[in-house]
Scaffold this active site. Sequence first.
Site, PDB file in Angstrom:
ATOM      1  N   PHE A 147      37.947  53.159  38.431  1.00  0.00           N
ATOM      2  CA  PHE A 147      38.045  54.204  37.400  1.00  0.00           C
ATOM      3  C   PHE A 147      37.155  54.081  36.075  1.00  0.00           C
ATOM      4  CE2 PHE A 147      40.823  51.106  35.674  1.00  0.00           C
ATOM      5  CZ  PHE A 147      40.567  51.312  34.270  1.00  0.00           C
ATOM      6  N   CYS A 279      34.256  46.016  33.010  1.00  0.00           N
ATOM      7  CA  CYS A 279      34.168  44.340  33.551  1.00  0.00           C
ATOM      8  C   CYS A 279      33.104  43.494  32.913  1.00  0.00           C
ATOM      9  CB  CYS A 279      33.800  44.323  35.011  1.00  0.00           C
ATOM     10  SG  CYS A 279      32.234  44.807  35.505  1.00  0.00           S
ATOM     11  N   GLU A 381      42.568  38.825  33.447  1.00  0.00           N
ATOM     12  CA  GLU A 381      42.031  39.855  32.796  1.00  0.00           C
ATOM     13  C   GLU A 381      43.053  40.873  32.139  1.00  0.00           C
ATOM     14  OE1 GLU A 381      38.059  42.782  34.324  1.00  0.00           O
ATOM     15  OE2 GLU A 381      39.753  42.172  35.704  1.00  0.00           O
TER      16      GLU A 381
END
Length: 497
Positions: A147, A279, A381
């Site tokens: 996404f 990321c 994360e």
Amino acid sequence: MRQVDHFIVGERPAPTRKANVWNPSTGEVQAEVVLGDRDLLERVVATAKEVQPAWAATNPQKRARVMFRFKELIEANMQELAELLSSEHGKVVDDAKGDVQRGLEVIEFACGIPQVLKGEYTQGAGPGIDVYSMRQPLGIGAGITPFNFPAMIPMWMFGMAIAAGNAFILKPSERDPSVPVRLAELFVEAGAPEGLLQVVHGDKEMVDAMIEHPDIPAISFVGSSDIAHYIYRRGAEFHKRVQAFGGAKNHGIVMPDADLDQVVNDLSGAAFGSAGERCMALPVVVPVGDETADRLREKLIPAINALRVGVSNDPDAHYGPVVTPQHKERIEQWITTAEREGSEIVIDGRGFTLQGHEKGFFVGPTLIDHVTPNMSSYKEEIFGPVLQIVRAKDFEEAVRLPSEHQYGNGVAIFTRNGHAAREFASRVNVGMVGVNVPIPVPVSYHTFGGWKRSGFGDIDQYGTEGLQFWTKKKKITQRWPDGGGDGSNAFVIPTMS
């Protein structure tokens, strides 16, 4: 209510399952996306098999012209694409334009496909023998995209795959599916045959169907590490070529000699831009020495407090909401976990609301100090607007922290010392390194990919490695006898004599 459908050839089947598409700024459902199944994939693959051979037989120059026209159409429709992307993802429009632009740069590289497709040639490898190689398409490629970059990552994948002569089936995230569909529409408008690029929506059922389908020889994936590992392992079971990129926990090493004003400016964008849903975000800063840490913290606090959180179409906002209510809750839980583990919440973004948009999925900018490597909030994360400070006593510890972390996507070092930078870049166990560059995403004619649990597979995204992934190399050894018929030109196996 608006419905986001598949982009396929032929009649679309009646939907049996749908998923909500939120407006993150208002907290309201703005559309429903139709979810496909195995039967739909069978139809899509059949179409791809029909159109791909003719496309592969099209000379590279003509394929490049389609990519050029596609590039022009993206540029002409940039504002529309950015606003559509922003409305479903939540990132501000300027960030959304960057999303589209970084994907467009790979399309620009793909425009040079006649050059990069050239093979190798050796004349006279033996008596009258020449050896050469050629790159040929695999057939049908599949991409499963996340996404957080609904324009960039699809273009990273299908741009190279299609330019190389493949058909492509894209399964984007069901959270923000409209931009991938619009890109496919523009691709047909650019002159691509219908059915060459198809978009299907779905969940795990569609992913498993892609993995198991015998006519899809290669899959590219970007998402969480657990799912990346699953797709890589399952793809291998079905004899597929797989590249699967996962999560990250990127570190920014700050040496005592660094320009702290520049570091703070870089961290403000790298840690909090796009609400940290990248990321290649920089969510961990590692100042070397307590003096450096204290000076950096003192400068970070007013800079972070000055960040403006706003709706996605606010031109003055530094970042917008996160993508779903579930993700907002998850980020806030990680902040609570960090607090319980003993770290110090310096600036707390939990419970943030935006006046007039109280139902939106907003998380305020968060700064956490005295984080240690044994804390789960450091190991995992967070993927939100949260910056953690992990203090290193010296350079050796600063190298060791990112090197020993389970993720190895990106890392940056901030310093004026060339020797320290060179030593760090050489030794750190991470796939992409920035020297005074906070988000070291390589340009399109290089390649992108992390190490350890950030990347599964041997070949990276885009650039010449992307071309390698989407093609297979054929090697030809040829000899043309010069006649005579007396056997003097008979081919024999070479020997040491």
